[in-house]
Write an enzyme that holds these catalytic residues in place. Structure first.
Site, PDB file in Angstrom:
ATOM      1  CB  THR A  13      -0.915  -0.004   1.247  1.00 63.89           C
ATOM      2  OG1 THR A  13      -1.814  -1.093   1.108  1.00 63.89           O
ATOM      3  CG2 THR A  13      -1.699   1.284   1.381  1.00 63.89           C
ATOM      4  CD  GLN A 271      -6.847 -22.889  17.317  1.00 65.65           C
ATOM      5  OE1 GLN A 271      -7.787 -22.312  17.866  1.00 65.65           O
ATOM      6  NE2 GLN A 271      -6.986 -24.039  16.700  1.00 65.65           N
TER       7      GLN A 271
HETATM    8  N1  ASP Z   1      -2.805  -5.653   0.204  1.00 62.28           N
HETATM    9  C1  ASP Z   1      -1.746  -4.768   0.667  1.00 62.28           C
HETATM   10  C2  ASP Z   1      -0.447  -5.556   0.654  1.00 62.28           C
HETATM   11  O1  ASP Z   1      -0.236  -6.324   1.540  1.00 62.28           O
HETATM   12  C3  ASP Z   1      -2.062  -4.262   2.026  1.00 62.28           C
HETATM   13  C4  ASP Z   1      -1.064  -3.298   2.621  1.00 62.28           C
HETATM   14  O2  ASP Z   1       0.037  -3.094   2.134  1.00 62.28           O
HETATM   15  O3  ASP Z   1      -1.401  -2.678   3.665  1.00 62.28           O
HETATM   16  O4  ASP Z   1       0.347  -5.400  -0.238  1.00 62.28           O
END
Ligand code: ASP
Length: 335
Positions: A13, A271
């Protein structure tokens, strides 16, 4: 030694942009932004060099080959930099940070894995803060191990786990203290930092075939039997509490025995978010061990899975791997 930091962008992200089908990484988009943050810091940030893997990925697409590619790049450049920042998606960040700790034994330089929940181009992004903290740790703190920085904490990479799908403090290491608090100051807890105990190494080659299975009431032994087939070499069994399972289910225990007889290493973790597997605490746990499983003590599932994959990929005998799974290699396990 150089005070430069290598920033290795893998995707996630932090560097994503909006596309018609949702956020996705775009090659070349992040470098100018990071250069301007570093240039504008008036010396508060170390000089950097920037590199990105091709293609950049959403970390949901990461594979063991991704871990090996990152480890190979870091190892190849080990002598040239004071530290390393790996920009990575949050979804599988804890798997990658765990894997790197096993693939790069005794690396002896800070490797700080970070990312963000909001793209760095957005006004309320957490990416800038995480990046800045990671650069400062990588260049100026005595944390010569693989760590994960997110929000207000620096965690040991192989103890971290993602606990929040959208919160900005998305990671915790519930069974090990934070290595540092990232607040007004960066407060490193020197007493919990792991110093290298040997010469650095790089584990190369393919990783072993592994899987993780979570027990639940009514778990079917035949599902376990179906999972425990070639090419599986190692299984992480996420059991209840202190490492318990259905000890009155003969078929279930027979499936574990059959797996072990085929040289599949079966490792029991809990868990629960906190605490450790305690073999012998309950008959329902002892039965798993009698069937041939071994305790993974307080390892996270991510650490157990990646450690198992790395050890099995080295071509060691199943018995040797089962033994090593019960001992600390990179700060991942206390017993
Ligand atoms: N889907 C993204 C990833 O893991 C989520 C993130 O980076 O926060 O690349």
């Amino acid at each position: 030694m150089s005070d430069k930091v290598l920033v290795l962008h893998t995707g996630g992200t932090i560097g994503m942009v909006d596309t018609p089908s949702g956020c996705a990484p775009v090659a070349g988009a992040l470098a100018p932004l990071i250069d301007s943050i570093v240039a504008g810091s008036r010396g508060e940030l170390p000089p950097i060099e920037f590199m990105e893997i091709d293609p950049l990925i959403d970390s949901a697409n990461a594979t063991p080959d991704t871990w090996c590619e990152i480890a190979g790049i870091l190892y190849a450049h080990r002598a040239e930099y004071a530290g390393f920042v790996v920009l990575h998606g949050t979804d599988t960040m804890a798997y990658t940070s765990s894997a790197l700790s096993f693939l790069l034994p005794e690396f002896g330089r800070p490797v700080v894995v970070t990312g963000s929940q909001i793209p760095i181009t957005r006004v309320r992004s957490d990416g800038r803060q995480n990046l800045v903290g990671a650069l400062q740790v990588a260049a100026r703190c005595d944390v010569p191990e693989v760590s994960l920085l997110f929000g207000e904490v620096l965690l040991r990479g192989n103890r971290a786990t993602k606990i929040d799908a959208s919160g900005l403090d998305a990671f915790e290491s519930p069974r090990y203290p934070a290595l540092a608090r990232i607040a007004v100051d960066i407060d490193v807890n020197a007493s919990v930092i792991r110093q290298p105990q040997d010469a650095p190494g790089l584990i190369q080659g393919h990783l072993g075939g592994v899987a993780a299975v979570q027990l639940f009431p009514g778990f079917s032994a035949s599902i376990l039997g179906n999972v425990c087939r070639p090419p599986l070499q190692g299984l992480v069994l996420e059991a209840y509490g202190t490492g318990n399972g259905p000890s009155n289910d003969r078929e279930f225990l027979a499936a574990i025995e059959a797996a072990v007889a085929q040289d599949i290493v079966v490792v029991v973790v809990t868990q629960c978010v906190r605490g450790s597997v305690r073999p012998g605490a309950y008959e329902a746990g002892s039965a798993l061990m009698r069937a041939g499983a071994v305790p993974g003590f307080d390892m996270t599932s991510e650490a157990a899975l990646t450690k198992l994959a790395v050890l099995l990929g080295q071509g060691l005998e199943a018995a040797a791997v089962a033994e090593m799974m019960q001992h600390d290699l990179a700060g991942e396990l206390s017993r």
